[in-house]
Design an enzyme around this catalytic site. Structure first.
Site, short mmCIF file in Angstrom:
data_model
loop_
_atom_site.label_atom_id
_atom_site.label_comp_id
_atom_site.label_asym_id
_atom_site.label_seq_id
_atom_site.Cartn_x
_atom_site.Cartn_y
_atom_site.Cartn_z
N ARG A 191 0.80 -1.22 0.00
CA ARG A 191 0.00 0.00 0.00
C ARG A 191 0.84 1.27 0.00
O ARG A 191 0.57 2.21 -0.76
CB ARG A 191 -0.92 0.05 1.23
CG ARG A 191 -2.20 -0.68 1.08
CD ARG A 191 -2.62 -1.24 2.41
NE ARG A 191 -1.68 -2.30 2.76
CZ ARG A 191 -1.81 -3.56 2.39
NH1 ARG A 191 -2.87 -3.94 1.74
NH2 ARG A 191 -0.90 -4.47 2.69
N THR A 192 1.81 1.34 0.88
CA THR A 192 2.52 2.62 1.03
C THR A 192 3.24 2.97 -0.26
O THR A 192 3.10 4.06 -0.80
CB THR A 192 3.48 2.56 2.22
OG1 THR A 192 2.73 2.17 3.38
CG2 THR A 192 4.13 3.91 2.49
N LYS B 257 26.44 -3.67 -1.97
CA LYS B 257 27.90 -3.49 -2.02
C LYS B 257 28.42 -2.82 -0.76
O LYS B 257 29.60 -2.50 -0.67
CB LYS B 257 28.27 -2.63 -3.23
CG LYS B 257 27.81 -3.19 -4.56
CD LYS B 257 28.20 -2.23 -5.67
CE LYS B 257 27.56 -2.60 -6.99
NZ LYS B 257 27.71 -1.54 -7.99
N ARG C 84 11.34 4.06 2.98
CA ARG C 84 11.03 3.14 4.09
C ARG C 84 12.28 2.36 4.43
O ARG C 84 12.95 1.81 3.55
CB ARG C 84 9.91 2.19 3.69
CG ARG C 84 9.74 1.03 4.66
CD ARG C 84 8.52 0.21 4.36
NE ARG C 84 7.30 0.92 4.73
CZ ARG C 84 6.09 0.37 4.69
NH1 ARG C 84 5.93 -0.87 4.30
NH2 ARG C 84 5.03 1.07 5.06
N HIS D 145 5.34 6.03 11.43
CA HIS D 145 4.74 5.86 10.10
C HIS D 145 3.76 7.03 9.88
O HIS D 145 2.54 6.85 9.86
CB HIS D 145 4.03 4.51 10.05
CG HIS D 145 3.71 4.01 8.67
ND1 HIS D 145 3.87 4.78 7.53
CD2 HIS D 145 3.22 2.81 8.25
CE1 HIS D 145 3.50 4.06 6.48
NE2 HIS D 145 3.09 2.87 6.89
C1 NCD Z 1 1.86 -1.02 8.12
C2 NCD Z 1 3.38 -0.86 8.19
O1 NCD Z 1 4.08 -1.11 7.21
O2 NCD Z 1 3.80 -0.47 9.26
N1 NCD Z 1 1.42 -1.25 6.80
C3 NCD Z 1 1.19 -0.20 5.97
O3 NCD Z 1 2.04 0.64 5.73
N2 NCD Z 1 -0.05 -0.09 5.47
C4 NCD Z 1 1.32 -2.01 9.07
C5 NCD Z 1 1.88 -3.39 9.08
O4 NCD Z 1 2.76 -3.75 8.31
O5 NCD Z 1 1.39 -4.17 9.89
#
Ligand code: NCD
Length: 326
Positions: free
Chosen positions: A70-71, A102, A123, A151
């Site tokens: 999703r993100t 590397k 991320r 997040h």
């Molecule tokens: C969350 C995350 O990556 O922290 N997912 C997301 O970004 N929608 C929650 C999760 O992974 O449980």
């Protein structure tokens, strides 16, 4: 809460230019309002199938060093919807494709990517990596999750979803449920909810997966009623907004710790039958087993709509930090 119409005033937009989105603590309540209003503005444009060119000629780097559906995809979709372009690195420690393999540091990678793009969404599996990235980034950086840390974009789409589903955020009892220890989404959501005039926040988790003390201490002077409990039934009975989360298997130090906790909080129809009238269920997804599929039919099961709100929310963030809202 204001009923958003149109885009925010220029002065509010200007405050975002060249800013990083690190965590919720570094945003004010007015910032949250501006982000939600901009999200609502783009949401409306999407509903009208408008073609947007706000980010025409701009490039976003999506650097995802941890799994994501999703993100990353909603960041990429957001950029495309704004007429911009996307370059992407996706890898995990087990399958590296960038120069991380590397031995390049994240700091060096960001120093380089600065020259390629206008905005970075990143991320990392490491808690606190946002500070290292911030030091290296000369273009705006948006934190797409840093380990078990924060997040912020998830929390922003969460509050935007609550605004859409419940007509506002003030006055409700919230329950944040599940893995509050390792879950970065609960950490950022707690900070976000504290900006509003909420009635109460219930933190419901298995005993071993409580919200870290430091996260509670950070907000303790705000005068918000926080109640910790180890019982999902209590949360189901008392909350207007129930936020479920996955037990974060990848962050546990031992398999035994995960095994002990993985099946403690599972929402079923039995819980739905206890809900207050009009209660909604959110979940950042992915779901493993913590919400039974039967619950999806409940009209207030808003988690898929919530994921959809990731696009207008991330459009808002990308356009705001690059000064591109047209
Ligand atoms: C969350 C995350 O990556 O922290 N997912 C997301 O970004 N929608 C929650 C999760 O992974 O449980």
């Amino acid at each position: 809460m204001a009923n958003f119409s149109g885009k925010p005033a220029q002065a509010a937009l200007d405050k975002f230019k060249n800013r990083n989105i690190m965590d919720i603590s570094s945003l004010s309540k007015e910032d949250l309002q501006t982000i939600m209003q901009t999200a609502a503005y783009y949401d409306q444009a999407l509903a009208e199938h408008k073609r947007l060119y706000d980010m025409d000629g701009k490039i976003m780097a999506a650097l995802f060093f941890e799994p994501s559906t999703r993100t990353r995809l909603s960041f990429e979709s957001a950029m495309e919807r704004l007429g911009g372009k996307v370059i992407t690195v996706t890898e995990t420690p087990a399958a590296q494709t960038s120069s991380t393999a590397k031995g390049e540091t994240l700091y060096d990678s960001i120093r380089v990517v600065n020259y390629y793009v206008d905005v970075i969404a990143c991320r990392s599996p490491i808690k606190g990596a946002r500070f290292e990235i911030e030091r290296a980034a000369t273009v705006p950086y948006i934190n797409g999750g840093d380990g078990s840390g924060e997040h912020p974009t998830q929390a922003l789409l969460d509050v935007y979803t609550i605004y859409k589903e419940k007509g506002g955020l003030d006055g409700w009892t919230y329950a944040i449920c599940g893995d509050l220890k390792y879950g970065r989404a609960p950490h950022s959501l707690l900070d976000a909810l504290c900006k509003f005039d909420v009635k109460k926040i219930i933190l419901a988790s298995p005993e071993e997966l409580r919200m870290p003390r430091e996260n509670i201490d950070k907000i303790k002077d705000l005068g918000i009623e926080i109640e910790e409990c180890f019982d999902l039934d209590y949360a189901a009975k008392n909350a207007d907004v129930i936020y479920m989360t996955r037990v974060q298997r990848e962050r546990f130090s031992s398999v035994e710790e995960y095994e002990r906790n993985k099946n403690i909080f599972i929402m079923t129809q039995r819980h739905v039958d206890m809900f207050k009238e009009g209660a909604i269920i959110l979940h950042p997804l992915p779901r493993v087993n913590e919400i039974a599929v039967e619950v999806d039919d409940y009209p207030g099961a808003a988690y898929f709509r919530q994921a959809g709100n990731g696009v207008p929310t991330r459009m808002a963030l990308l356009a705001l930090v690059t000064g591109s809202v047209k």
